[in-house]
Motif scaffolding. Structure first.
Motif, short mmCIF file in Angstrom:
data_model
loop_
_atom_site.label_atom_id
_atom_site.label_comp_id
_atom_site.label_asym_id
_atom_site.label_seq_id
_atom_site.Cartn_x
_atom_site.Cartn_y
_atom_site.Cartn_z
N THR A 36 71.17 75.10 42.01
CA THR A 36 70.96 76.27 41.16
C THR A 36 70.02 77.27 41.83
O THR A 36 69.23 76.91 42.70
CB THR A 36 70.34 75.88 39.80
N ALA A 37 70.12 78.50 41.39
CA ALA A 37 69.21 79.54 41.89
C ALA A 37 67.77 79.16 41.57
O ALA A 37 66.87 79.37 42.38
CB ALA A 37 69.57 80.89 41.28
N ARG A 38 67.56 78.57 40.42
CA ARG A 38 66.21 78.16 40.04
C ARG A 38 65.65 77.12 41.01
O ARG A 38 64.49 77.18 41.39
CB ARG A 38 66.19 77.61 38.63
N GLU A 39 66.49 76.19 41.41
CA GLU A 39 66.04 75.18 42.38
C GLU A 39 65.65 75.84 43.71
O GLU A 39 64.66 75.46 44.33
CB GLU A 39 67.12 74.13 42.61
N ILE A 40 66.43 76.83 44.11
CA ILE A 40 66.13 77.53 45.36
C ILE A 40 64.84 78.34 45.21
O ILE A 40 63.98 78.31 46.09
CB ILE A 40 67.31 78.43 45.79
N THR A 41 64.70 79.05 44.09
CA THR A 41 63.49 79.86 43.90
C THR A 41 62.24 78.98 43.90
O THR A 41 61.23 79.35 44.50
CB THR A 41 63.52 80.68 42.60
N GLU A 42 62.33 77.83 43.27
CA GLU A 42 61.17 76.93 43.22
C GLU A 42 60.87 76.31 44.58
O GLU A 42 59.71 76.18 44.97
CB GLU A 42 61.38 75.86 42.16
N ALA A 43 61.91 75.94 45.30
CA ALA A 43 61.71 75.30 46.61
C ALA A 43 61.12 76.26 47.63
O ALA A 43 60.30 75.87 48.47
CB ALA A 43 63.02 74.72 47.12
N LEU A 44 61.54 77.54 47.57
CA LEU A 44 61.12 78.51 48.57
C LEU A 44 60.05 79.48 48.07
O LEU A 44 59.58 80.32 48.83
CB LEU A 44 62.32 79.29 49.09
N ASP A 45 59.73 79.39 46.78
CA ASP A 45 58.75 80.28 46.16
C ASP A 45 59.13 81.75 46.36
O ASP A 45 58.34 82.57 46.84
CB ASP A 45 57.34 80.01 46.71
N ILE A 46 60.38 82.05 46.01
CA ILE A 46 60.88 83.42 46.07
C ILE A 46 61.51 83.75 44.71
O ILE A 46 61.92 82.85 43.98
CB ILE A 46 61.91 83.62 47.20
N PRO A 47 61.61 85.04 44.36
CA PRO A 47 62.20 85.40 43.08
C PRO A 47 63.73 85.27 43.07
O PRO A 47 64.37 85.28 44.12
CB PRO A 47 61.78 86.87 42.90
N GLY A 48 64.29 85.15 41.87
CA GLY A 48 65.73 85.04 41.70
C GLY A 48 66.53 86.14 42.38
O GLY A 48 67.54 85.85 43.03
N PRO A 49 66.11 87.41 42.26
CA PRO A 49 66.86 88.45 42.96
C PRO A 49 66.91 88.26 44.47
O PRO A 49 67.90 88.62 45.11
CB PRO A 49 66.11 89.74 42.58
#
Length: 109
Positions: A36-49
């Motif tokens: 999920t995008a949320r998993e990516i945002t949390e893993a890399l500490d970047i925003p959804g956009p």
């Protein structure tokens, strides 16, 4: 596509910094195990956009990244991209309708 011409230029730094990492992660996923995008945002500490900008960039570079409401994956067969392509084409039609509506806004008396 050069990163400087990316439509979301405020995310070009994130695209440049994280696209290789996201690509490696997506290659480990398939349609049955999307990320999920949320998993990516949390893993890399970047925003959804920024995640969407990275996926867009990777797709324009020719990487077969599929998506659904369940997340993103790296497609291994053409049939895995049909729904993703249909969704993108529907968004194109919807945006074109909005642009046409804006053109009409000043045509009315």
């Amino acid at each position: 596509m050069p990163l400087t011409s990316f439509p979301n230029s405020n995310h070009s730094t994130a695209v440049e910094a994280h696209a290789p990492t996201v690509l490696r992660g997506l290659r480990a996923r398939d349609q049955d195990r999307p990320v999920t995008a949320r998993e990516i945002t949390e893993a890399l500490d970047i925003p959804g956009p920024a995640v969407r900008a990275i996926v867009h960039y990777l797709r324009t570079e020719g990487h077969p990244i599929g998506s659904s409401g369940k997340g993103y994956w790296y497609a291994r067969r053409p049939g895995e991209l049909g729904a993703t392509i249909d969704h993108l084409e529907q968004r194109i039609r919807s945006m074109a309708a909005a642009a046409n509506g804006l053109r009409k806004a000043f045509d009315a008396p």
